[in-house]
Design an enzyme around this catalytic site. Structure first.
Site, short mmCIF file in Angstrom:
data_model
loop_
_atom_site.label_atom_id
_atom_site.label_comp_id
_atom_site.label_asym_id
_atom_site.label_seq_id
_atom_site.Cartn_x
_atom_site.Cartn_y
_atom_site.Cartn_z
N THR A 200 0.81 -1.22 0.00
CA THR A 200 0.00 0.00 0.00
C THR A 200 0.84 1.27 0.00
O THR A 200 0.29 2.37 -0.02
CB THR A 200 -0.89 0.05 1.26
OG1 THR A 200 -0.02 0.01 2.40
CG2 THR A 200 -1.86 -1.10 1.31
N LYS A 201 2.16 1.15 0.04
CA LYS A 201 3.00 2.32 0.26
C LYS A 201 3.18 3.14 -1.04
O LYS A 201 2.75 2.73 -2.10
CB LYS A 201 4.35 1.90 0.82
CG LYS A 201 4.23 1.25 2.22
CD LYS A 201 3.66 2.20 3.24
CE LYS A 201 3.79 1.71 4.67
NZ LYS A 201 2.79 0.70 5.05
#
Ligand SMILES: Cc1ncc(COP(=O)(O)O)c(C=O)c1O
Length: 413
Positions: A200-201
């Protein structure tokens, strides 16, 4: 309208990742090799660090950094309750104690004004966490670290590309020139910055992380311990110039990043600026819409900072709404919008409650702000329509559930 579910997070992947990964596969190097060295070099350049060591998570990065500074059983490390499990669990790996310090209510970051009171003779390091991609006040933290001879290990899981007073997070911690010799002392500070490339980064390799530092000795120790504690350039032993001979100098870990992951990282890095620009546009659109609504508090952008906008942390003014945070989230889900909460403060979790006897009010600001926080989707794959859908959904829920609306709706006497 939003007929399909909008996920909270999605990676921005196209043919460039596939091309890079194909190259890695074709080369025969699937584990740590040339792509990883290239990814390290390009990431180091991007953040302005002397060394970048690729590992398979930010958790591994922080573990290695703490090992490299020589953390021991019984030592103490200062960090914030307002973070993910990783920032404190790495301290527990050494049977050392995470000492939590409450946050600044405006930006969720550790409050440097409270740090000194938490320092004891056992304190060895400070782990500031740049929540959402907004930097903690590193000048103030560095001044304290210099005064008490503490290491700084930055949890920069959210902080690429983040700038603090003009410099990239990942570069050497600096300090405003002062007349009391602090700048000289800072030269000796042990300092490392740990990034995450989790799914998700802001850039992702699926799972992955990076340790950045200007400290030659610290970098060398991290590199060795990331690969079984075996002597330098162990990965090269299968190359033409490599040698079969190696020495184990310490019982290390298996934290190296594969070339398949690094290939993906190279493609992600090449479009990091474009993805960041898009997140900035989304944040701007959200804030322009939500600052009109007194029931909401938009995130601060910080002074002298560049926000990475990994998260858009919106706060509900619950006293102006007839629903609570959980109901607000349900209402968003019912409108097909994926949301999350960042974070459930560490001291509220069973492990930290039972191990250290924490009560919710021990860190009152972290506790209070957590209860009214929701994180909205913010990623470069979102279309303009997606952004409008989120704005519309949030605004619609506020309009339906504002306390004022109900009072206004009462018949006038
Ligand atoms: C603040 C923070 N620190 C550390 C981590 C751990 O990162 P990783 O999953 O790469 O180990 C995360 C992951 O979500 C995080 O949010």
């Amino acid at each position: 309208m939003y007929n399909t579910f909008l996920p909270f997070a999605l990676p921005d992947i196209d043919h460039t990742e596939l091309t890079q990964i194909q190259e890695a596969l074709n080369s025969g190097w699937v584990t740590t090799g040339p792509k990883t060295r290239q990814f390290e070099a390009e990431f180091a350049t991007a953040v302005g660090a002397k060394h970048a060591i690729a590992v398979n998570s930010c958790t591994a990065a922080m573990h290695l950094a703490l090992e490299a500074i020589g953390l021991q059983r019984g030592d103490e490390v200062i960090t914030t309750p307002y973070t993910f499990a990783a920032s404190a669990e790495v301290i527990r790996y050494f049977d050392a104690r995470p000492v939590l310090v409450d946050i600044c209510a405006d930006d969720f970051n550790i409050d440097p004004r409270r740090i000194e009171a938490a320092i004891t003779s056992r304190t060895k390091a400070i782990i500031p966490v740049h929540i959402a991609g907004l930097p903690a006040d590193l000048d103030a933290i560095a001044a304290i670290a210099a005064k008490y001879n503490l290491a700084i290990i930055e949890d920069a899981a959210h902080a690429f590309p983040t700038r603090y007073k003009g410099r990239m997070i990942g570069s050497k911690v600096s300090h405003q020139p002062s007349t009391n010799g602090q700048v000289d002392t800072l030269r000796n500070l042990q300092h490392a910055v740990c990034f995450s490339f989790y799914a998700t980064k802001t850039i992702t390799t699926g799972e992955g992380g990076m340790i950045c530092t200007d400290d030659d000795a610290l970098a060398e120790r991290c590199r060795i311990m990331a690969l079984h504690g075996i002597s330098k350039d162990a990965w090269k032993r299968y190359t033409a110039e490599g040698s079969w001979y190696y020495e184990i100098i310490a019982p290390g870990y298996k934290y190296n990043l594969t070339d398949i992951a690094s290939a993906m990282g190279l493609a992600q890095l090449a479009k990091a600026e474009r993805m960041w620009q898009r997140r900035c546009d989304i944040a701007q659109a959200y804030s322009a819409a939500f600052c009109q609504l007194p029931e909401l508090q938009i995130p601060t952008e910080g002074e002298d900072s560049q926000h990475a906008w990994h998260l858009y942390m919106l706060r509900l003014n619950l006293n102006q709404l007839e629903i609570d945070r959980a109901q607000f989230i349900e209402a968003l889900k019912a409108r097909n919008i994926g949301v999350s909460v960042h974070f459930i403060p560490l001291h509220l979790h069973p492990y930290y409650r039972t191990t250290y006897g924490y009560q919710a009010e021990d860190f009152p600001l972290a506790y209070r702000e957590y209860q009214r926080e929701i994180s909205l989707p913010i990623y470069s794959k979102m279309s303009d329509q997606d952004v409008q859908d989120v704005i519309e959904a949030v605004s619609n829920i506020v309009a339906t559930h504002r306390i004022l609306a109900r009072i206004g709706a009462l018949p006038t006497p």
